[in-house]
Each structure stands twice: as structure tokens, then as C-alpha cells.
Design a protein around this motif. Structure first.
Motif, short mmCIF file in Angstrom:
data_model
loop_
_atom_site.label_atom_id
_atom_site.label_comp_id
_atom_site.label_asym_id
_atom_site.label_seq_id
_atom_site.Cartn_x
_atom_site.Cartn_y
_atom_site.Cartn_z
N ARG A 54 -9.20 35.92 9.16
CA ARG A 54 -7.99 35.20 9.54
C ARG A 54 -7.37 34.53 8.31
NH1 ARG A 54 -6.46 33.92 14.47
NH2 ARG A 54 -8.51 34.37 15.30
N ARG A 55 -8.22 34.01 7.44
CA ARG A 55 -7.73 33.36 6.22
C ARG A 55 -6.99 34.36 5.33
NH1 ARG A 55 -9.07 32.18 0.97
NH2 ARG A 55 -8.49 30.09 0.29
N ARG A 56 -7.52 35.55 5.16
CA ARG A 56 -6.84 36.56 4.33
C ARG A 56 -5.49 36.95 4.93
NH1 ARG A 56 -10.50 39.91 0.46
NH2 ARG A 56 -12.09 38.33 0.17
N ALA A 57 -5.44 37.00 6.25
CA ALA A 57 -4.16 37.30 6.92
C ALA A 57 -3.16 36.19 6.65
CB ALA A 57 -4.37 37.51 8.41
N ARG A 58 -3.61 34.92 6.69
CA ARG A 58 -2.73 33.79 6.41
C ARG A 58 -2.24 33.83 4.97
NH1 ARG A 58 -6.61 30.32 9.56
NH2 ARG A 58 -7.54 29.83 7.56
#
Length: 73
Positions: A54-58
Motif C-alpha cells: 500500500r505504501r508503494r502505491a501511495r
């Protein structure tokens, strides 16, 4: 807090489409077990997928937004 001072790990602020500025969800794609984001406006082509967290997507969404903002400078 200005948009330029926001950190991708800061979950207090919302996620917005880089092209049309609509609120955008980051969610897990159950068919691939990866994370994705997509603009909720059907006429907007903005989408990101295949992120391992999720962090990489953000972070990718933030980078896309920064690139879009720089196009018009």
C-alpha cells in the motif's frame, strides 16, 4: 500543511487523482495480491496497479501527482 510538504507515509491526508483531483482509494487487488489505485471518475484514465505494498502505491500516486503538477509549470 501544503501539498509539497506531505509525505507518502503520512496517512492523515487523503489520496487524490493527479489528473482530476478526485478522492482516490488505494486497495488490494484480490486477483493479483498486489495494490492498486484508480480514479473513481470513469472518464479519467488515471490508474496505477501492480504495487507490492500500500505504501508503494501511495508513493507512486504522489510521484504521478508531482509529475502532473510540473507539466504545467
Amino acid at each position: 500543511m501544503s501539498r509539497s510538504n506531505r509525505d507518502a507515509s503520512d496517512v492523515r491526508w487523503g489520496w487524490y487523482c493527479p489528473r482530476c483531483d478526485r478522492k482516490t482509494r488505494i486497495r488490494r487487488d484480490p486477483s493479483t495480491e498486489t495494490f492498486r489505485w484508480e480514479c473513481p471518475d470513469e472518464t479519467c484514465p488515471a490508474v496505477g496497479f501492480g504495487f507490492i505494498s500500500r505504501r508503494r502505491a501511495r508513493i507512486a500516486l504522489r510521484e504521478y501527482r508531482d509529475r502532473q503538477e510540473n507539466v504545467y509549470r
